[in-house]
Design an enzyme around this catalytic site. Sequence first.
Site, mmCIF file in Angstrom:
data_model
loop_
_atom_site.group_PDB
_atom_site.id
_atom_site.type_symbol
_atom_site.label_atom_id
_atom_site.label_comp_id
_atom_site.label_asym_id
_atom_site.label_seq_id
_atom_site.Cartn_x
_atom_site.Cartn_y
_atom_site.Cartn_z
ATOM 1 N N CYS A 5 0.977 -1.172 -0.024
ATOM 2 C CA CYS A 5 -0.147 0.058 0.051
ATOM 3 C C CYS A 5 0.814 1.323 -0.016
ATOM 4 C CB CYS A 5 -0.841 0.108 1.162
ATOM 5 S SG CYS A 5 -1.674 1.378 1.638
ATOM 6 N N THR A 58 0.914 3.577 2.105
ATOM 7 C CA THR A 58 1.453 3.705 3.521
ATOM 8 C C THR A 58 2.731 2.848 3.782
ATOM 9 O OG1 THR A 58 -0.849 3.733 4.145
ATOM 10 C CG2 THR A 58 0.606 3.330 5.911
ATOM 11 N N HIS A 106 5.567 5.067 2.120
ATOM 12 C CA HIS A 106 5.831 6.048 2.958
ATOM 13 C C HIS A 106 6.879 5.696 4.269
ATOM 14 C CE1 HIS A 106 3.123 9.157 1.366
ATOM 15 N NE2 HIS A 106 2.314 8.373 1.218
ATOM 16 N N GLU A 120 -2.102 -5.145 4.431
ATOM 17 C CA GLU A 120 -2.979 -5.494 3.468
ATOM 18 C C GLU A 120 -2.795 -7.205 3.362
ATOM 19 O OE1 GLU A 120 -2.554 -3.923 -0.150
ATOM 20 O OE2 GLU A 120 -3.322 -1.734 0.762
ATOM 21 N N CYS A 171 -11.543 0.920 19.424
ATOM 22 C CA CYS A 171 -11.409 0.941 20.839
ATOM 23 C C CYS A 171 -12.729 0.217 21.631
ATOM 24 C CB CYS A 171 -11.331 2.249 21.465
ATOM 25 S SG CYS A 171 -12.714 3.439 21.470
ATOM 26 N N CYS A 209 -18.089 3.862 18.687
ATOM 27 C CA CYS A 209 -17.791 2.202 18.997
ATOM 28 C C CYS A 209 -19.159 1.800 19.565
ATOM 29 C CB CYS A 209 -16.840 1.888 19.705
ATOM 30 S SG CYS A 209 -15.288 2.151 18.520
ATOM 31 N N CYS A 250 -14.660 5.236 14.919
ATOM 32 C CA CYS A 250 -13.859 5.309 16.269
ATOM 33 C C CYS A 250 -12.732 6.437 16.125
ATOM 34 C CB CYS A 250 -13.314 4.050 16.256
ATOM 35 S SG CYS A 250 -12.254 4.059 17.884
ATOM 36 N N ILE A 271 -6.852 1.839 -6.106
ATOM 37 C CA ILE A 271 -7.925 2.037 -5.500
ATOM 38 C C ILE A 271 -9.152 2.447 -6.680
ATOM 39 C CG2 ILE A 271 -9.321 2.855 -3.453
ATOM 40 C CD1 ILE A 271 -6.780 2.695 -1.956
ATOM 41 N N ASP A 283 -6.140 10.009 -14.947
ATOM 42 C CA ASP A 283 -4.866 9.823 -14.496
ATOM 43 C C ASP A 283 -3.966 10.685 -15.324
ATOM 44 O OD1 ASP A 283 -2.305 8.556 -13.215
ATOM 45 O OD2 ASP A 283 -4.001 7.507 -12.181
ATOM 46 N N TYR A 329 -12.805 7.425 5.138
ATOM 47 C CA TYR A 329 -11.705 6.723 5.492
ATOM 48 C C TYR A 329 -12.055 5.103 5.933
ATOM 49 C CZ TYR A 329 -7.706 6.323 8.618
ATOM 50 O OH TYR A 329 -6.431 5.851 9.375
HETATM 51 N N1 LIG Z 1 -8.945 7.544 2.877
HETATM 52 C C1 LIG Z 1 -8.499 6.493 3.207
HETATM 53 O O1 LIG Z 1 -8.919 5.521 3.866
HETATM 54 C C2 LIG Z 1 -7.402 5.958 2.157
HETATM 55 C C3 LIG Z 1 -7.054 4.632 2.311
HETATM 56 C C4 LIG Z 1 -6.091 4.301 1.214
HETATM 57 C C5 LIG Z 1 -5.507 5.257 0.311
HETATM 58 N N2 LIG Z 1 -6.137 6.553 0.637
HETATM 59 C C6 LIG Z 1 -5.491 7.413 -0.525
HETATM 60 O O2 LIG Z 1 -6.298 7.318 -1.653
HETATM 61 C C7 LIG Z 1 -5.780 7.790 -2.778
HETATM 62 C C8 LIG Z 1 -5.717 6.544 -3.749
HETATM 63 O O3 LIG Z 1 -4.945 5.728 -3.423
HETATM 64 P P1 LIG Z 1 -3.972 4.563 -4.252
HETATM 65 O O4 LIG Z 1 -3.245 3.506 -3.683
HETATM 66 O O5 LIG Z 1 -4.639 4.198 -5.666
HETATM 67 O O6 LIG Z 1 -2.916 5.738 -4.664
HETATM 68 P P2 LIG Z 1 -1.954 6.031 -5.975
HETATM 69 O O7 LIG Z 1 -1.007 7.107 -5.436
HETATM 70 O O8 LIG Z 1 -1.419 4.650 -6.422
HETATM 71 O O9 LIG Z 1 -2.825 6.618 -6.993
HETATM 72 C C9 LIG Z 1 -3.219 7.930 -7.258
HETATM 73 C C10 LIG Z 1 -3.194 8.053 -8.936
HETATM 74 O O10 LIG Z 1 -3.622 9.572 -8.930
HETATM 75 C C11 LIG Z 1 -2.990 9.966 -10.156
HETATM 76 N N3 LIG Z 1 -3.094 11.304 -10.265
HETATM 77 C C12 LIG Z 1 -2.017 12.327 -9.815
HETATM 78 N N4 LIG Z 1 -2.556 13.420 -10.652
HETATM 79 C C13 LIG Z 1 -3.576 13.340 -10.929
HETATM 80 C C14 LIG Z 1 -4.443 14.439 -11.592
HETATM 81 N N5 LIG Z 1 -4.315 15.569 -11.560
HETATM 82 N N6 LIG Z 1 -5.827 13.896 -11.959
HETATM 83 C C15 LIG Z 1 -5.833 12.622 -11.941
HETATM 84 N N7 LIG Z 1 -5.215 11.616 -11.573
HETATM 85 C C16 LIG Z 1 -3.976 12.218 -11.016
HETATM 86 C C17 LIG Z 1 -1.659 9.612 -10.089
HETATM 87 O O11 LIG Z 1 -0.879 9.329 -11.259
HETATM 88 C C18 LIG Z 1 -1.847 7.970 -9.470
HETATM 89 O O12 LIG Z 1 -2.061 7.103 -10.647
HETATM 90 C C19 LIG Z 1 -4.261 8.178 -2.457
HETATM 91 O O13 LIG Z 1 -4.456 9.579 -2.376
HETATM 92 C C20 LIG Z 1 -4.341 7.491 -1.057
HETATM 93 O O14 LIG Z 1 -3.368 8.299 -0.193
HETATM 94 C C21 LIG Z 1 -6.913 6.998 1.395
HETATM 95 ZN ZN LIG Z 2 -3.405 0.101 2.785
HETATM 96 ZN ZN LIG Z 3 -13.991 3.807 19.574
#
Ligand SMILES: NC(=O)c1ccc[n+]([C@@H]2O[C@H](COP(=O)([O-])OP(=O)(O)OC[C@H]3O[C@@H](n4cnc5c(N)ncnc54)[C@H](O)[C@@H]3O)[C@@H](O)[C@H]2O)c1
Ligand SMILES: [Zn+2]
Ligand SMILES: [Zn+2]
Length: 390
Positions: free
Chosen positions: A38, A40, A43, A64, A93, A99, A107, A175, A195, A287
Amino acid sequence: MKALVKERPEAGLRLVDVPEPTPGPGEVLIRVLRTGICGTDLHIRKFDDWARHTLKLPLIVGHEFSGEVVEVAPGVDNIAVGDLVSGEGHIVCGTCRNCMAGRRHLCRNTVGLGVHRDGAFAEYVTLPASNVWVHRTPVDPDVAAIFDPFGNAVHTALSFPLVGEDVLITGAGPIGLMAAAVATHVGARNVVITDVSDERLDLAAKLGVTLALNVRRGTVAEGMRRLGMREGFDVGLEMSGSPQAMRDMIANMTHGGKIAMLGLPAEEFAIDWATVVTSMITIKGIYGREMFETWYNMSVLLEKGLDLSPVITDRFSYQDFDAAFDTAASGRTGKVILDWSGGARPERARTEPTKAGAAATMSTRGGARPERARTEPTQAGAAADTNRSA
Ligand SMILES: NC(=O)c1ccc[n+]([C@@H]2O[C@H](COP(=O)([O-])OP(=O)(O)OC[C@H]3O[C@@H](n4cnc5c(N)ncnc54)[C@H](O)[C@@H]3O)[C@@H](O)[C@H]2O)c1
Ligand SMILES: [Zn+2]
Ligand SMILES: [Zn+2]
């Protein structure tokens, strides 16, 4: 056992021997079969500012996964040794207001697997039984390993009704791709995905979207004209975290349009609030996954023929984790899977899918299968009820 560990406050991960975990009260011990990489995890490997401020080291990373249950704590009676499972990585929690009201995804004290506690990039992982999702219909362990991000996609895509609607998805990462597959499967009219990566847009085209648009070469407005759309998108799914993508989306919504926003922007940014107000646009932050309604939705979507196999593009042994992480970080692929099963082939593998839908998700690869996929209850509903009461 082998595990991928962030040992020191610097870039990189190390594959090291660590003691096998023992399940605490109410927990389950799982032999990991596959894991998904992922953003994350990237990072954490890079050890950026977020990771520096969030992690307590040493830490086994990863959240995952799919695996096979090898031990259950006394009193856990709805999960059996041999079950093929995925894990909900948000551990809640149980005592805050949300919860207590059953809204566990809200939560405020959520603990993250592989972030705040030892994770799943290892041969074994423990998890509270209440976070374990048992697959009661046959699922490819590769697909079971990505239920966490699949859940992000499903949670976002099903936030607003999609039947017959025109849907814009910004971001064709793993995603966004899965959300596109879901939106198409549940009966949206036009599914447009944007994209800046042609490789990812090609993957989207394979999933049957109406239009896969590179916003470096064309605008969303041009795409709408090509499809004969006159009033704007009914539903937007923001899945890039890019400020420009969110601005493009707001500019191309119909009046009364709904936006579900999953993408996590790196910092604050400005949007055209006047358009949000005068077009009466709803923006909902998303989220994680709803526990466990999203999980029920995921299992049922697969059972009814949703095919996620094109989303998984690369597979590596866990020993080749650095190459796998580099591939995931390239931003050009779909989901990258690590295999932890060591090529072992269990004696009794259930391979004959009972439903046409399940067939679509069965792998043709000769990977290891859990010894006993629990199959007794044939109704997905039964599975969900059991899990919900977990
Ligand atoms: N809220 C949550 O619970 C949660 C959980 C997981 C991931 N996320 C976030 O969701 C997003 C998607 O996750 P992922 O793993 O598929 O990420 P990813 O970084 O693999 O995919 C993001 C895509 O967006 C594209 N992109 C960049 N600029 C763009 C633009 N101007 N227009 C259109 N597309 C553009 C990138 O080229 C990339 O392919 C990420 O921002 C991630 O941090 C959030
Ligand atoms: Zn993840
Ligand atoms: Zn809780």
